[in-house]
Design an enzyme around this catalytic site. Structure first.
Site, PDB file in Angstrom:
ATOM      1  N   CYS A 109       0.810  -1.226   0.000  1.00 37.53           N
ATOM      2  CA  CYS A 109       0.000   0.000   0.000  1.00 37.53           C
ATOM      3  C   CYS A 109       0.842   1.275   0.000  1.00 37.53           C
ATOM      4  O   CYS A 109       0.307   2.363  -0.202  1.00 37.53           O
ATOM      5  CB  CYS A 109      -0.955   0.002   1.192  1.00 37.53           C
TER       6      CYS A 109
ATOM      7  N   ASN B 112     -10.222  -0.148   0.137  1.00 35.50           N
ATOM      8  CA  ASN B 112      -8.758  -0.084   0.146  1.00 35.50           C
ATOM      9  C   ASN B 112      -8.246  -0.730  -1.138  1.00 35.50           C
ATOM     10  O   ASN B 112      -8.350  -1.940  -1.315  1.00 35.50           O
ATOM     11  CB  ASN B 112      -8.221  -0.819   1.377  1.00 35.50           C
TER      12      ASN B 112
ATOM     13  N   HIS C 257      -3.041   7.096   2.319  1.00 39.96           N
ATOM     14  CA  HIS C 257      -3.518   5.797   1.848  1.00 39.96           C
ATOM     15  C   HIS C 257      -4.899   5.535   2.423  1.00 39.96           C
ATOM     16  O   HIS C 257      -5.143   5.733   3.614  1.00 39.96           O
ATOM     17  CB  HIS C 257      -2.542   4.699   2.276  1.00 39.96           C
TER      18      HIS C 257
END
Length: 328
Positions: A122, A285, A255
């Site tokens: 990520c 996500n 993020h």
């Protein structure tokens, strides 16, 4: 005569999401067929996620990345023959090799420039942006395509309620061009390899067989604790390097992991929530794709404007994290 330094500036952005939208209610109904209990209320309260886009069978990371790249190139007004570097951040590549970046290069008809992948989960897009920035500053590239793309739905254990509700598929991209004035002002990258087990997909392919556990596993509490600590410190460090205060930031684009992490981070940095770009409610996500997708949404809806100061942050498995501060 000494050659003037060039800087990397964001010239365009693009995003692409698979057509299939799965709401929390849709997902709850599907999980119920396997006696796994969840609900829209349960997911929203804990994550802020309301829906996610999932790639259909046969749709690959390189396909998502290519579409996002084309949109970023259109936005920047550049052609394939101008691209001299392609970096793809992904943890879900099409193949062991060649790289997803090479596949994107072929899809776009770009030739001759460098093309390679970066794997920092990520944090991947922030790592890739920093890498491209360094190449441009060194005079080794003039027009770089930086992409974050994932099909995380392929590595999820759909019987694990704690992780399968969190992720979506998608791709985001930016075009970085050499400029006389700074675009990217500062960037910091970090990792702590001793924390690998709190977020990992520890399977591998050997002799034609999958060994180990191929699915994503996460210690959510440990990830939360680490994420808010390292992102707070990273934000302050990158601002200090650029000679600005955190208060000077126009937009924070972290993020898109979990709304609780984002809200806690904003409070620690004393950044008003109205200056935090949040897209996880619609995208979930998307790992390395989350930051460029959020940036593209905020540029296209008019929130992020030329001249504004934007802080982009990634945090993910490894354990990895980093920040990029850019003048738009």
């Amino acid at each position: 005569m000494e050659k003037a330094m060039k800087y990397a500036k964001i010239a365009g952005s693009g995003g692409y999401l698979p057509e299939r939208v799965v709401t929390n209610d849709d997902l709850a109904a599907e999980l119920a067929t396997r006696q796994i209990s969840t609900s829209d209320e349960w997911i929203v309260e804990r994550t802020g996620i309301r829906q996610r886009h999932l790639a259909e069978r046969g749709v690959t990371t390189s396909q998502l990345a290519t579409e996002a790249a084309r949109r970023a190139m259109d936005d920047a007004g550049v052609q394939a023959d101008e691209i001299d570097m392609i970096i793809v951040a992904t943890s879900t590549p099409d193949y062991v090799f060649p790289s997803t970046a090479c596949l994107v290069q072929a899809n776009l008809g770009a030739k001759g420039g460098a093309a390679f992948d970066v794997q920092a989960v990520c944090s991947g897009f922030v790592y890739a942006m920093t890498t491209a920035d360094n190449f441009i500053r060194a005079g080794r590239a003039r027009c770089a395509l930086v992409i974050g793309a994932e099909v995380f739905s392929r590595i999820l254990d759909w019987n694990d309620r704690g992780t399968c509700v969190l992720f979506g598929d998608g791709a985001g991209a930016v075009v970085l061009k050499a400029a006389d004035e700074p675009g990217i002002l500062a960037a910091h990258l970090h990792a702590d390899g001793s924390q690998t087990k709190i977020l990992c997909a520890a399977g591998n392919v050997a002799y034609g067989d999958v060994t180990g556990d191929p699915f994503l596993r996460m210690d959510g509490q440990a990830v939360f604790k680490q994420a808010v600590t390292v992102l707070d410190r990273s934000a302050r460090d990158v601002c200090a390097e650029a000679g600005v205060e955190v208060d000077d930031i126009d937009w924070l684009i972290p993020h898109q992991a979990n709304v609780r992490i984002l809200n806690f981070l904003a409070r620690k940095l004393r950044v008003p929530t109205e200056r935090v770009v949040i897209t996880m409610d619609q995208h979930a996500n998307t790992s390395a794709a989350s930051v460029p997708l959020a940036l593209d949404v905020a540029r296209r809806d008019g929130r992020v404007k030329p001249g504004q100061l934007v802080l982009m942050q990634g945090v993910g498995g490894g354990f990895t994290w980093g920040s990029v501060l850019a003048r738009m």
